[in-house]
Write a protein that holds these residues in place. Sequence first.
Motif, PDB file in Angstrom:
ATOM      1  N   MET A 155       0.817  -1.210   0.000  1.00  0.00           N
ATOM      2  CA  MET A 155       0.000   0.000   0.000  1.00  0.00           C
ATOM      3  C   MET A 155       0.850   1.259   0.000  1.00  0.00           C
ATOM      4  N   ALA A 156       1.906   1.258   0.810  1.00  0.00           N
ATOM      5  CA  ALA A 156       2.775   2.437   0.878  1.00  0.00           C
ATOM      6  C   ALA A 156       3.618   2.593  -0.370  1.00  0.00           C
ATOM      7  N   ALA A 157       3.834   1.502  -1.103  1.00  0.00           N
ATOM      8  CA  ALA A 157       4.667   1.562  -2.305  1.00  0.00           C
ATOM      9  C   ALA A 157       3.936   2.158  -3.503  1.00  0.00           C
ATOM     10  N   ILE A 158       2.614   2.171  -3.464  1.00  0.00           N
ATOM     11  CA  ILE A 158       1.829   2.657  -4.609  1.00  0.00           C
ATOM     12  C   ILE A 158       2.017   4.158  -4.816  1.00  0.00           C
ATOM     13  N   GLY A 159       1.971   4.936  -3.723  1.00  0.00           N
ATOM     14  CA  GLY A 159       2.017   6.399  -3.835  1.00  0.00           C
ATOM     15  C   GLY A 159       3.187   6.933  -4.636  1.00  0.00           C
ATOM     16  N   PRO A 160       4.436   6.528  -4.334  1.00  0.00           N
ATOM     17  CA  PRO A 160       5.574   7.061  -5.092  1.00  0.00           C
ATOM     18  C   PRO A 160       5.613   6.616  -6.553  1.00  0.00           C
ATOM     19  N   LEU A 161       4.828   5.586  -6.900  1.00  0.00           N
ATOM     20  CA  LEU A 161       4.844   5.054  -8.271  1.00  0.00           C
ATOM     21  C   LEU A 161       3.644   5.514  -9.097  1.00  0.00           C
ATOM     22  N   VAL A 162       2.897   6.493  -8.562  1.00  0.00           N
ATOM     23  CA  VAL A 162       1.657   6.927  -9.212  1.00  0.00           C
ATOM     24  C   VAL A 162       1.860   7.279 -10.685  1.00  0.00           C
ATOM     25  N   GLU A 163       2.844   8.107 -10.977  1.00  0.00           N
ATOM     26  CA  GLU A 163       3.028   8.558 -12.362  1.00  0.00           C
ATOM     27  C   GLU A 163       3.442   7.408 -13.280  1.00  0.00           C
ATOM     28  N   ALA A 164       4.310   6.516 -12.786  1.00  0.00           N
ATOM     29  CA  ALA A 164       4.732   5.366 -13.598  1.00  0.00           C
ATOM     30  C   ALA A 164       3.562   4.448 -13.897  1.00  0.00           C
ATOM     31  N   ILE A 165       2.718   4.205 -12.897  1.00  0.00           N
ATOM     32  CA  ILE A 165       1.552   3.336 -13.092  1.00  0.00           C
ATOM     33  C   ILE A 165       0.559   3.999 -14.039  1.00  0.00           C
ATOM     34  N   ARG A 166       0.329   5.301 -13.861  1.00  0.00           N
ATOM     35  CA  ARG A 166      -0.608   6.017 -14.744  1.00  0.00           C
ATOM     36  C   ARG A 166      -0.121   5.992 -16.199  1.00  0.00           C
ATOM     37  N   TYR A 167       1.179   6.093 -16.396  1.00  0.00           N
ATOM     38  CA  TYR A 167       1.742   6.106 -17.756  1.00  0.00           C
ATOM     39  C   TYR A 167       1.528   4.754 -18.443  1.00  0.00           C
ATOM     40  N   ASP A 168       1.721   3.664 -17.696  1.00  0.00           N
ATOM     41  CA  ASP A 168       1.623   2.327 -18.287  1.00  0.00           C
ATOM     42  C   ASP A 168       0.190   1.820 -18.394  1.00  0.00           C
ATOM     43  N   VAL A 169      -0.649   2.171 -17.429  1.00  0.00           N
ATOM     44  CA  VAL A 169      -1.992   1.577 -17.356  1.00  0.00           C
ATOM     45  C   VAL A 169      -3.095   2.589 -17.688  1.00  0.00           C
ATOM     46  N   SER A 170      -2.766   3.865 -17.818  1.00  0.00           N
ATOM     47  CA  SER A 170      -3.728   4.924 -18.183  1.00  0.00           C
ATOM     48  C   SER A 170      -4.890   4.997 -17.190  1.00  0.00           C
ATOM     49  N   LEU A 171      -4.599   5.481 -16.000  1.00  0.00           N
ATOM     50  CA  LEU A 171      -5.600   5.574 -14.949  1.00  0.00           C
ATOM     51  C   LEU A 171      -5.785   7.018 -14.503  1.00  0.00           C
ATOM     52  N   SER A 172      -7.007   7.343 -14.082  1.00  0.00           N
ATOM     53  CA  SER A 172      -7.257   8.636 -13.444  1.00  0.00           C
ATOM     54  C   SER A 172      -6.846   8.543 -11.974  1.00  0.00           C
ATOM     55  N   PHE A 173      -6.800   9.696 -11.302  1.00  0.00           N
ATOM     56  CA  PHE A 173      -6.476   9.674  -9.880  1.00  0.00           C
ATOM     57  C   PHE A 173      -7.579   8.963  -9.084  1.00  0.00           C
ATOM     58  N   THR A 174      -8.824   9.071  -9.530  1.00  0.00           N
ATOM     59  CA  THR A 174      -9.915   8.362  -8.859  1.00  0.00           C
ATOM     60  C   THR A 174      -9.710   6.859  -8.965  1.00  0.00           C
ATOM     61  N   GLN A 175      -9.349   6.365 -10.163  1.00  0.00           N
ATOM     62  CA  GLN A 175      -9.092   4.936 -10.320  1.00  0.00           C
ATOM     63  C   GLN A 175      -7.880   4.490  -9.512  1.00  0.00           C
ATOM     64  N   LEU A 176      -6.834   5.327  -9.497  1.00  0.00           N
ATOM     65  CA  LEU A 176      -5.650   4.994  -8.714  1.00  0.00           C
ATOM     66  C   LEU A 176      -5.970   4.907  -7.225  1.00  0.00           C
ATOM     67  N   SER A 177      -6.894   5.738  -6.775  1.00  0.00           N
ATOM     68  CA  SER A 177      -7.235   5.728  -5.356  1.00  0.00           C
ATOM     69  C   SER A 177      -7.803   4.383  -4.931  1.00  0.00           C
TER      70      SER A 177
END
Length: 370
Positions: A1-23
């Motif tokens: 859970m704590a590892a997700i936050g710092p990787l937000v931009e990398a995950i969004r770039y690869d998987v194309s997610l909004s901040f709501t979906q990332l939450s």
Amino acid sequence: MAAIGPLVEAIRYDVSLSFTQLSLLTTLPVLAMGLGCFVSALLAKRIGFNSVITLALASIALSDALHWFGFGYTGLWAAALGAGIGIAFIQAALPAVIKQAAGEKTPMVMGFYIASIMGGAALASAITPVVSDYIGWQSALALWGLLALAGLVCWVMRRRILPAPSQNNSVSIAFSAMARQPRFWSLAIFFGLGTAGYTCLLAWIPPTFINLGWSQTQAGLALSWLTAIEVMAGLTFPILAQQMKDRRPVLLLVLLLSVAGFLLLGLMPKTMAWLATALLGLGIGGLFPLSLIITMDHSDDPVLSGQLAAWVQGIGYLIASLAPIAAGLIKDLLGGFEQAWLMLGVIFIGLIVMSLRFDQSKAPQQLHFS
């Protein structure tokens, strides 16, 4: 859970997610933790505390391993749910084990237990973004499953040394009976709103600072700074509370520190980033263990105390699961997280009012079972 936050931009770039979906990647584990606490209480009656914790560690390890297979958003969801269920089983079962083993020293041992959780979060938020630069974010997330395997080995070895509490000679209370107690709902709501602050910090501190122009690594270090202070607070405040006949002064102190931190983060995030996160580390780091300690003050019986803690966490995590997605929605709609931090500041002012009711000397009389 704590590892997700710092990787937000990398995950969004690869998987194309909004901040709501990332939450949802933080919301789903917390939701699973809430529901899993109820399942854990039922499983403990059938297979015992030791087996529940063994099953939980295996679930976390397997869920983390899913990241290696790169199933996209579906895999992220599945890993989040599986890990959340495993965490729920452990957090519902371990308080009873601690109460049985520690007795009067329960607050101190609970402090070590919660500090270890937050210490793990500090390691994850600091190490994961660095490792992801070399092996990719999927493998960086999956590597944490190896620690779950190590934990499983340690737990199996421990079982032969320290037996878990037996339910044979303890009072067993149905949830329907517990749910008729007003004090139970006060404890559950208090824990839930306090944990909402913790889950939002875990999910959105790195994106908050990335949004202000910080690098991914710097944002991860900010979360590590916060969680490192949480570890110190998690060790210090429970020991202080153990030495006091009334836990409310300590509880008020950590809540006031949290309110100050949220207000600074909402009003002056650029100039007060490090002070705000330090205050929040002290406040939230102390509040998390104290919330469980004041819950377990309501019974001297380890199993009944464990049941109460499990159900308080169950309801509490269901409440807390809404917080990260609410903050994500605010970010998508308004473009920043400042409003979410200010809202949490107001909520924690409400917790200050609630905390005045938790008189330790009167706690056992607040639950009545016929």
